[in-house]
Motif scaffolding. Structure first.
Motif, PDB file in Angstrom:
ATOM      1  N   PHE A  58       0.821  -1.214   0.000  1.00  0.00           N
ATOM      2  CA  PHE A  58       0.000   0.000   0.000  1.00  0.00           C
ATOM      3  C   PHE A  58       0.859   1.271   0.000  1.00  0.00           C
ATOM      4  CE2 PHE A  58      -2.898  -3.197   1.585  1.00  0.00           C
ATOM      5  CZ  PHE A  58      -4.093  -2.870   0.970  1.00  0.00           C
ATOM      6  N   LEU A  59       2.069   1.170   0.528  1.00  0.00           N
ATOM      7  CA  LEU A  59       2.962   2.320   0.607  1.00  0.00           C
ATOM      8  C   LEU A  59       4.360   1.922   0.122  1.00  0.00           C
ATOM      9  CD1 LEU A  59       2.086   3.699   4.179  1.00  0.00           C
ATOM     10  CD2 LEU A  59       1.291   4.624   1.998  1.00  0.00           C
ATOM     11  N   ARG A  60       5.131   2.909  -0.258  1.00  0.00           N
ATOM     12  CA  ARG A  60       6.552   2.688  -0.527  1.00  0.00           C
ATOM     13  C   ARG A  60       7.308   3.919  -0.034  1.00  0.00           C
ATOM     14  NH1 ARG A  60       8.061   5.814  -4.709  1.00  0.00           N
ATOM     15  NH2 ARG A  60       6.422   6.569  -6.121  1.00  0.00           N
ATOM     16  N   SER A  61       8.435   3.674   0.598  1.00  0.00           N
ATOM     17  CA  SER A  61       9.231   4.768   1.168  1.00  0.00           C
ATOM     18  C   SER A  61      10.455   5.041   0.311  1.00  0.00           C
ATOM     19  CB  SER A  61       9.671   4.416   2.597  1.00  0.00           C
ATOM     20  OG  SER A  61       8.540   4.298   3.436  1.00  0.00           O
ATOM     21  N   GLU A  62      10.741   6.310   0.096  1.00  0.00           N
ATOM     22  CA  GLU A  62      11.938   6.721  -0.624  1.00  0.00           C
ATOM     23  C   GLU A  62      12.829   7.497   0.335  1.00  0.00           C
ATOM     24  OE1 GLU A  62      11.033   8.881  -4.164  1.00  0.00           O
ATOM     25  OE2 GLU A  62       9.745   7.309  -5.005  1.00  0.00           O
ATOM     26  N   LYS A  63      14.022   6.976   0.537  1.00  0.00           N
ATOM     27  CA  LYS A  63      14.943   7.573   1.499  1.00  0.00           C
ATOM     28  C   LYS A  63      15.211   9.034   1.150  1.00  0.00           C
ATOM     29  CE  LYS A  63      19.155   6.470   4.018  1.00  0.00           C
ATOM     30  NZ  LYS A  63      20.307   5.540   4.142  1.00  0.00           N
ATOM     31  N   GLY A  64      15.025   9.894   2.138  1.00  0.00           N
ATOM     32  CA  GLY A  64      15.281  11.317   1.954  1.00  0.00           C
ATOM     33  C   GLY A  64      14.163  12.073   1.278  1.00  0.00           C
ATOM     34  N   SER A  65      13.099  11.343   0.843  1.00  0.00           N
ATOM     35  CA  SER A  65      11.999  12.000   0.138  1.00  0.00           C
ATOM     36  C   SER A  65      10.681  11.885   0.901  1.00  0.00           C
ATOM     37  CB  SER A  65      11.851  11.403  -1.263  1.00  0.00           C
ATOM     38  OG  SER A  65      10.739  11.955  -1.925  1.00  0.00           O
ATOM     39  N   GLY A  66      10.368  10.691   1.374  1.00  0.00           N
ATOM     40  CA  GLY A  66       9.119  10.494   2.108  1.00  0.00           C
ATOM     41  C   GLY A  66       8.462   9.175   1.759  1.00  0.00           C
ATOM     42  N   THR A  67       7.213   9.042   2.139  1.00  0.00           N
ATOM     43  CA  THR A  67       6.460   7.800   1.908  1.00  0.00           C
ATOM     44  C   THR A  67       5.295   8.100   0.979  1.00  0.00           C
ATOM     45  OG1 THR A  67       7.057   6.998   4.103  1.00  0.00           O
ATOM     46  CG2 THR A  67       5.220   5.909   3.019  1.00  0.00           C
ATOM     47  N   TYR A  68       5.135   7.233  -0.025  1.00  0.00           N
ATOM     48  CA  TYR A  68       4.164   7.471  -1.086  1.00  0.00           C
ATOM     49  C   TYR A  68       3.173   6.308  -1.193  1.00  0.00           C
ATOM     50  CZ  TYR A  68       7.449  11.099  -2.481  1.00  0.00           C
ATOM     51  OH  TYR A  68       8.272  12.203  -2.488  1.00  0.00           O
ATOM     52  N   VAL A  69       1.987   6.633  -1.723  1.00  0.00           N
ATOM     53  CA  VAL A  69       0.963   5.602  -1.938  1.00  0.00           C
ATOM     54  C   VAL A  69       1.380   4.740  -3.131  1.00  0.00           C
ATOM     55  CG1 VAL A  69      -1.449   5.160  -2.551  1.00  0.00           C
ATOM     56  CG2 VAL A  69      -0.870   7.054  -1.008  1.00  0.00           C
ATOM     57  N   SER A  70       1.246   3.431  -2.951  1.00  0.00           N
ATOM     58  CA  SER A  70       1.587   2.481  -4.006  1.00  0.00           C
ATOM     59  C   SER A  70       0.353   1.657  -4.358  1.00  0.00           C
ATOM     60  CB  SER A  70       2.705   1.552  -3.520  1.00  0.00           C
ATOM     61  OG  SER A  70       2.920   0.487  -4.431  1.00  0.00           O
ATOM     62  N   ASN A  71       0.351   1.085  -5.535  1.00  0.00           N
ATOM     63  CA  ASN A  71      -0.751   0.185  -5.904  1.00  0.00           C
ATOM     64  C   ASN A  71      -0.264  -1.251  -6.088  1.00  0.00           C
ATOM     65  OD1 ASN A  71       0.651   0.406  -8.273  1.00  0.00           O
ATOM     66  ND2 ASN A  71      -1.110   0.982  -9.537  1.00  0.00           N
ATOM     67  N   GLU A  72       0.895  -1.559  -5.496  1.00  0.00           N
ATOM     68  CA  GLU A  72       1.445  -2.904  -5.608  1.00  0.00           C
ATOM     69  C   GLU A  72       0.564  -3.935  -4.900  1.00  0.00           C
ATOM     70  OE1 GLU A  72       5.482  -3.136  -4.388  1.00  0.00           O
ATOM     71  OE2 GLU A  72       6.186  -1.615  -5.812  1.00  0.00           O
ATOM     72  N   TYR A  73      -0.258  -3.480  -3.950  1.00  0.00           N
ATOM     73  CA  TYR A  73      -1.123  -4.425  -3.223  1.00  0.00           C
ATOM     74  C   TYR A  73      -2.046  -5.184  -4.170  1.00  0.00           C
ATOM     75  CZ  TYR A  73      -4.931  -1.004  -3.730  1.00  0.00           C
ATOM     76  OH  TYR A  73      -5.878  -0.153  -4.230  1.00  0.00           O
ATOM     77  N   LYS A  74      -2.356  -4.589  -5.313  1.00  0.00           N
ATOM     78  CA  LYS A  74      -3.260  -5.242  -6.272  1.00  0.00           C
ATOM     79  C   LYS A  74      -2.656  -6.502  -6.875  1.00  0.00           C
ATOM     80  CE  LYS A  74      -5.410  -0.965  -7.771  1.00  0.00           C
ATOM     81  NZ  LYS A  74      -5.629  -0.078  -8.923  1.00  0.00           N
ATOM     82  N   SER A  75      -1.335  -6.521  -6.994  1.00  0.00           N
ATOM     83  CA  SER A  75      -0.695  -7.663  -7.653  1.00  0.00           C
ATOM     84  C   SER A  75      -0.295  -8.756  -6.680  1.00  0.00           C
ATOM     85  CB  SER A  75       0.552  -7.190  -8.410  1.00  0.00           C
ATOM     86  OG  SER A  75       1.491  -6.625  -7.506  1.00  0.00           O
ATOM     87  N   ILE A  76      -0.350  -8.476  -5.385  1.00  0.00           N
ATOM     88  CA  ILE A  76       0.117  -9.462  -4.403  1.00  0.00           C
ATOM     89  C   ILE A  76      -0.739 -10.713  -4.366  1.00  0.00           C
ATOM     90  CG2 ILE A  76       0.394  -9.872  -1.918  1.00  0.00           C
ATOM     91  CD1 ILE A  76       1.555  -7.059  -1.726  1.00  0.00           C
ATOM     92  N   PRO A  77      -2.085 -10.644  -4.288  1.00  0.00           N
ATOM     93  CA  PRO A  77      -2.868 -11.874  -4.161  1.00  0.00           C
ATOM     94  C   PRO A  77      -3.334 -12.452  -5.492  1.00  0.00           C
ATOM     95  CG  PRO A  77      -4.287 -10.018  -3.825  1.00  0.00           C
ATOM     96  CD  PRO A  77      -2.937  -9.466  -4.182  1.00  0.00           C
ATOM     97  N   SER A  78      -2.870 -11.910  -6.599  1.00  0.00           N
ATOM     98  CA  SER A  78      -3.464 -12.277  -7.868  1.00  0.00           C
ATOM     99  C   SER A  78      -3.348 -13.751  -8.219  1.00  0.00           C
ATOM    100  CB  SER A  78      -2.822 -11.457  -9.001  1.00  0.00           C
ATOM    101  OG  SER A  78      -3.129 -10.109  -8.829  1.00  0.00           O
ATOM    102  N   GLY A  79      -2.157 -14.338  -7.978  1.00  0.00           N
ATOM    103  CA  GLY A  79      -1.993 -15.744  -8.304  1.00  0.00           C
ATOM    104  C   GLY A  79      -2.063 -15.959  -9.800  1.00  0.00           C
ATOM    105  N   ASP A  80      -2.803 -16.985 -10.206  1.00  0.00           N
ATOM    106  CA  ASP A  80      -2.957 -17.312 -11.617  1.00  0.00           C
ATOM    107  C   ASP A  80      -3.846 -16.282 -12.290  1.00  0.00           C
ATOM    108  OD1 ASP A  80      -3.339 -18.364 -14.083  1.00  0.00           O
ATOM    109  OD2 ASP A  80      -4.188 -20.284 -13.413  1.00  0.00           O
ATOM    110  N   SER A  81      -3.276 -15.527 -13.206  1.00  0.00           N
ATOM    111  CA  SER A  81      -4.036 -14.444 -13.843  1.00  0.00           C
ATOM    112  C   SER A  81      -5.187 -14.967 -14.684  1.00  0.00           C
ATOM    113  CB  SER A  81      -3.108 -13.591 -14.707  1.00  0.00           C
ATOM    114  OG  SER A  81      -2.526 -14.389 -15.717  1.00  0.00           O
TER     115      SER A  81
END
Length: 364
Positions: A58-81
């Motif tokens: 849901f989030l990703r952190s960039e050192k020296g910049s801050g924490t940003y919203v990510s959409n990687e959570y959508k691909s985590i449970p996908s399994g067999d497309s």
């Protein structure tokens, strides 16, 4: 609040903001210091919540910049497309007509090897919110929803807009939110209320009561049909003939209806009921109160449910498509996912009267 619950609360709140679209992908969330002040917690608690959300995509952190919203959570449970998942949210699962609707959905999804992810709301908007968040987190490919308290403003509209923004098709069954432009499949509830009332008028009844559930759109529309039939017959709509209830007052339905029937026993000769469940409550109360059905009081239910079919008394009712609606909803969502653009935005099923033994013909 214990630290364990503090970080869980922060996680849930930030996740809700992401899933509802308040925090959009690539948005920078508030700093750790700002989150500390907002939630009144330690820096350690904030960092733990951010780490969990980052691990969940849901989030990703960039050192020296801050924490940003990510959409990687959508691909985590996908399994067999190849194995797509359709989310289904209904107000109830095991009660009344809902098993038949779900059976229809499941049967059609199985034909094309789609998986089903099921949730219920108990007609509660907070539970609907949790169900929508679950569906978004899981990354469902499409969604079939029976709206919660569809006749009232819904605070979860932002979640539905989030589905649209993510390109996830959804349709509604039984009712819809009037604030949204959304495809839906519904019984023609106005016509259902009209046919029920007109059947009683045709049989010579002029003093006709109505029992309606007013936090759901079905109740509003069935009442509209009732009023329409009275108007055509030049019969007055009388407020004293109306008994209304909501999800919150339903647990007291039996006692409240008992009081209503006792106080208004001589006001009407027939009652149009919101559904079969209510119709059978009225029939049982009449038996308890010594009111003969249909000789002294005629009753019409609606939905032609299994409880009406298996009751001791054969209730006069109207049809509801149930399993067909479930099948059609699943078929439509599959076609949306296949790229079909020529589908009807709305579909109304036409109700048909099912004669029973709870209506007396006063003209005979």
């Amino acid at each position: 609040m214990k630290p364990k619950y503090q970080y869980q609360f922060i996680m849930d709140d930030i996740k809700s903001k992401i899933l509802s679209g308040e925090y959009k992908v690539l948005d920078k969330i508030p700093t750790e210091s700002a989150l500390q002040a907002k939630y009144n917690v330690s820096r350690h608690t904030v960092r733990k919540a951010i780490l969990e959300l980052s691990n969940g995509g849901f989030l990703r952190s960039e050192k020296g910049s801050g924490t940003y919203v990510s959409n990687e959570y959508k691909s985590i449970p996908s399994g067999d497309s190849k194995n797509k998942t359709i989310g289904v949210i209904t107000t109830y699962i095991s009660d009344y007509i809902f098993p038949s609707i779900i059976r229809g959905i499941e049967g059609r999804l199985n034909e094309d090897n789609y998986s089903l992810l099921l949730a219920s709301t108990n007609n509660d908007v907070e539970q609907e919110k949790k169900a929508l968040e679950m569906m978004l987190s899981y990354g469902v490919d499409g969604l079939i929803v029976e709206p919660t308290k569809s006749n009232l403003y819904n605070p979860n509209i932002a979640y539905y807009l989030s589905f649209k923004e993510h390109g996830i098709p959804f349709i509604m069954i039984n009712a819809y939110y009037e604030e949204l432009e959304v495809p839906f499949l519904c019984l023609d509830d106005v016509q259902s209320g009209y046919i029920a009332t007109n059947e009683l008028i045709t049989k010579g009844h002029q003093q006709i009561g109505l029992i309606s559930k007013m936090d759901d759109l079905q109740g509003k529309f069935r009442m509209k049909g009732y009023i329409k039939a009275l108007g055509e017959a030049k019969l007055k709509f009388l407020p004293d003939h109306l008994f209304s209830f909501t999800t919150e007052t339903k647990p007291d339905l039996y006692s409240n209806l008992e009081e209503f029937l006792i106080e208004n026993r001589d006001l009407f000769t027939a009652i149009v009921c919101y559904n079969d469940e209510v119709g059978l409550v009225v029939a049982n109360l009449c038996k308890q109160l010594g009111i003969s059905v249909p000789e002294e009081l005629s009753i019409i239910g609606q939905d032609n449910s299994y409880i009406a079919k298996n009751a001791n008394i054969k209730l006069t009712t109207l049809t509801h498509p149930q399993e067909q609606m479930g099948h059609d909803a699943a078929d439509k969502i599959i076609k949306y996912l296949q790229g079909r653009k020529d589908l009807l935005h709305e579909h109304y099923y036409q109700p048909v009267l099912v004669e029973g033994e709870t209506v007396k013909d006063l003209k005979v």
